[in-house]
Scaffold this active site. Structure first.
Site, PDB file in Angstrom:
ATOM      1  N   GLY A   1      72.525 -55.699 -29.967  1.00 37.21           N
ATOM      2  CA  GLY A   1      73.640 -56.051 -29.093  1.00 37.21           C
ATOM      3  C   GLY A   1      73.579 -55.326 -27.758  1.00 37.21           C
ATOM      4  O   GLY A   1      73.870 -55.898 -26.703  1.00 37.21           O
TER       5      GLY A   1
ATOM      6  N   LYS B   1      72.437 -52.349 -32.284  1.00 38.79           N
ATOM      7  CA  LYS B   1      71.238 -51.951 -31.560  1.00 38.79           C
ATOM      8  C   LYS B   1      70.730 -53.090 -30.683  1.00 38.79           C
ATOM      9  O   LYS B   1      70.473 -52.910 -29.487  1.00 38.79           O
ATOM     10  CB  LYS B   1      70.143 -51.515 -32.545  1.00 38.79           C
ATOM     11  CG  LYS B   1      68.849 -51.076 -31.886  1.00 38.79           C
ATOM     12  CD  LYS B   1      67.806 -50.662 -32.915  1.00 38.79           C
ATOM     13  CE  LYS B   1      66.497 -50.262 -32.264  1.00 38.79           C
ATOM     14  NZ  LYS B   1      65.469 -49.881 -33.276  1.00 38.79           N
TER      15      LYS B   1
ATOM     16  N   GLY C   1      74.776 -60.203 -34.631  1.00 34.80           N
ATOM     17  CA  GLY C   1      73.772 -59.322 -35.218  1.00 34.80           C
ATOM     18  C   GLY C   1      74.237 -57.880 -35.218  1.00 34.80           C
ATOM     19  O   GLY C   1      75.427 -57.603 -35.354  1.00 34.80           O
TER      20      GLY C   1
ATOM     21  N   CYS D   1      78.683 -59.104 -42.387  1.00 33.10           N
ATOM     22  CA  CYS D   1      79.267 -58.192 -41.403  1.00 33.10           C
ATOM     23  C   CYS D   1      80.682 -57.782 -41.760  1.00 33.10           C
ATOM     24  O   CYS D   1      81.147 -56.727 -41.323  1.00 33.10           O
ATOM     25  CB  CYS D   1      79.236 -58.833 -40.017  1.00 33.10           C
ATOM     26  SG  CYS D   1      80.060 -60.441 -39.938  1.00 33.10           S
TER      27      CYS D   1
ATOM     28  N   GLU E   1      79.082 -60.525 -31.519  1.00 31.41           N
ATOM     29  CA  GLU E   1      79.643 -60.456 -32.869  1.00 31.41           C
ATOM     30  C   GLU E   1      78.769 -59.487 -33.658  1.00 31.41           C
ATOM     31  O   GLU E   1      77.682 -59.848 -34.116  1.00 31.41           O
ATOM     32  CB  GLU E   1      79.663 -61.847 -33.510  1.00 31.41           C
ATOM     33  CG  GLU E   1      80.602 -62.832 -32.830  1.00 31.41           C
ATOM     34  CD  GLU E   1      82.063 -62.417 -32.922  1.00 31.41           C
ATOM     35  OE1 GLU E   1      82.399 -61.583 -33.803  1.00 31.41           O
ATOM     36  OE2 GLU E   1      82.873 -62.886 -32.114  1.00 31.41           O
TER      37      GLU E   1
END
Length: 395
Positions: free
Chosen positions: A112, A110, A107, A164, A129
């Protein structure tokens, strides 16, 4: 899964040694919405292969796939080994309060940080990730049409930029920028037509919140007049056309936030080598791309640009190679998976030494005489000849 035999040492002769992979235990996998099946099941496969039990928390932003996965996994997998927990922020917070043997999160940075803070309370290892602003550096002496097509495929072909590893911005020279923009315009029109909001080959923006976020980037006064292609949008359909922006200020919102959408700013420099300083002045990206035929430039890019992964004359497809690790560095994440790296991500590599009762050297035990010290020094660094001399008492 078999133990990996490794060389032992003369200090424990006779002996053998091995690295034995063992599962961490019960792991939590929190997946993302943009590729909900892949980003859920890929790490689940690695965790199960390594022998762990898994709790999977799919993203609530893709609720239908989350619901379908919950039904399918319960129906076809052993529920004592794999469980799915649906829900939103409260459910995720409740899961993070528990003690896990490893947490795998895909994700944004923030969340993370929230995951890592929760894991720190129990000293739980994590794989994060994340994402970031993945740059594309474009040299002038290239096949421009192929480069443009591959940038487009990596940006808009990857879920309309909602990926991503999608190119976040482009850097090229002032002299070459007009040619690049014109070629990309032509290729975009070939792929998506004169009215891209009507095409069926572009993904929609995932929801109204993300649509508004992207609109806010476009409405920034600092990039007024910088759109050179696209910009059309329709909130009722959650669609934004592929958009090119030229010479945007580096302090604009679109350059300070991860875009995660169909907007592609292009920065210009005097020399292509100047792009390296721009890339390295920001946080380390998940991916970095270079288009060039210059061998020295390729070598310097790989050596000087720190990123989770690098692709030369390509975008995004490095993640399809199972023999390469996929993961970030710095703020783009930590840890890696894919292929055997998924197994490794969910395995503790246990060091094992095997010895018999033979070869119990007296110099290991007190009293520590000068003779024993000579033998120990020979064992630790002097080599076979020094060991023989020490055993014979020669100076």
């Amino acid at each position: 899964m078999a133990p990996e035999k490794v060389k032992s040492s003369i200090t424990v002769f006779p002996s053998s040694a091995a690295i034995v992979p063992e599962p961490f235990g019960v792991v939590l996998i929190i997946s993302a919405w943009n590729y909900p099946f892949l980003l859920s099941l890929d790490p689940v496969v690695g965790a199960i292969a390594a022998g762990n039990a898994v709790v999977l928390k799919p993203s609530e932003i893709s609720p239908r796939t989350s619901s379908l996965m919950a039904k399918l996994l319960e129906k076809y997998l052993d529920t004592s080994a794999v469980k799915v927990v649906e829900g939103a922020v409260p459910e995720t917070q409740a899961l993070l309060e528990q003690k896990w043997d490893k947490i795998f999160y895909t994700g944004n940075g923030k969340v993370g940080r929230i995951v890592m803070a929760a894991a720190a309370k129990h000293l739980t290892p994590v794989v994060l990730e994340l994402g970031g602003k993945s740059p594309v550096v474009v040299d002038s002496k290239i096949n421009l049409q192929v480069a443009s097509r591959r940038i487009i495929a990596g940006k808009w072909g990857c879920n309309n930029g909602q990926a991503c590893i999608a190119p976040d911005y482009v850097i090229t020279t002032k002299e070459f920028a007009p040619k690049l923009v014109e070629c990309m315009k032509q290729e975009l029109e070939k792929f998506y037509g004169k009215n891209p909001l009507e095409t069926k080959d572009l993904s929609r923006i995932v929801n109204a919140n993300h649509f508004d976020r992207l609109t806010r980037l476009l409405d920034d006064d600092k990039i007024s007049g910088k759109i050179v292609h696209g910009g059309e949008k329709d909130k009722s359909k959650l669609q934004i056309a592929p958009t090119l922006l030229l010479d945007v200020p580096r302090d604009s919102l679109i350059m300070t936030e991860e875009i995660f959408g169909p907007l592609l700013p292009i920065l210009t420099v005097d020399k292509v080598e100047d792009s390296f300083d721009i890339v390295n002045s920001g946080t380390k990206p998940l991916a970095a791309y270079l288009f060039t035929n210059n061998k020295k430039l390729k070598e310097r890019f790989v050596a000087c640009i720190s990123a989770g992964g690098v692709a030369i004359n390509e975008t995004a497809l490095h993640l399809t190679i199972s023999t390469l690790p996929f993961g970030g560095v710095g703020e783009s994440g930590m840890g890696a998976y894919h292929g055997k790296f998924s197994f490794d991500a969910f395995s503790h590599k246990k060091a094992v030494l095997y010895r018999s009762f033979a070869g119990d050297a007296p110099m290991r035990y007190p009293p520590y005489t000068k003779g024993k010290l000579r033998i120990l020094k020979a064992l630790l660094g002097g080599g076979i000849l020094a060991l023989i001399r020490a055993l014979l008492g020669w100076s």
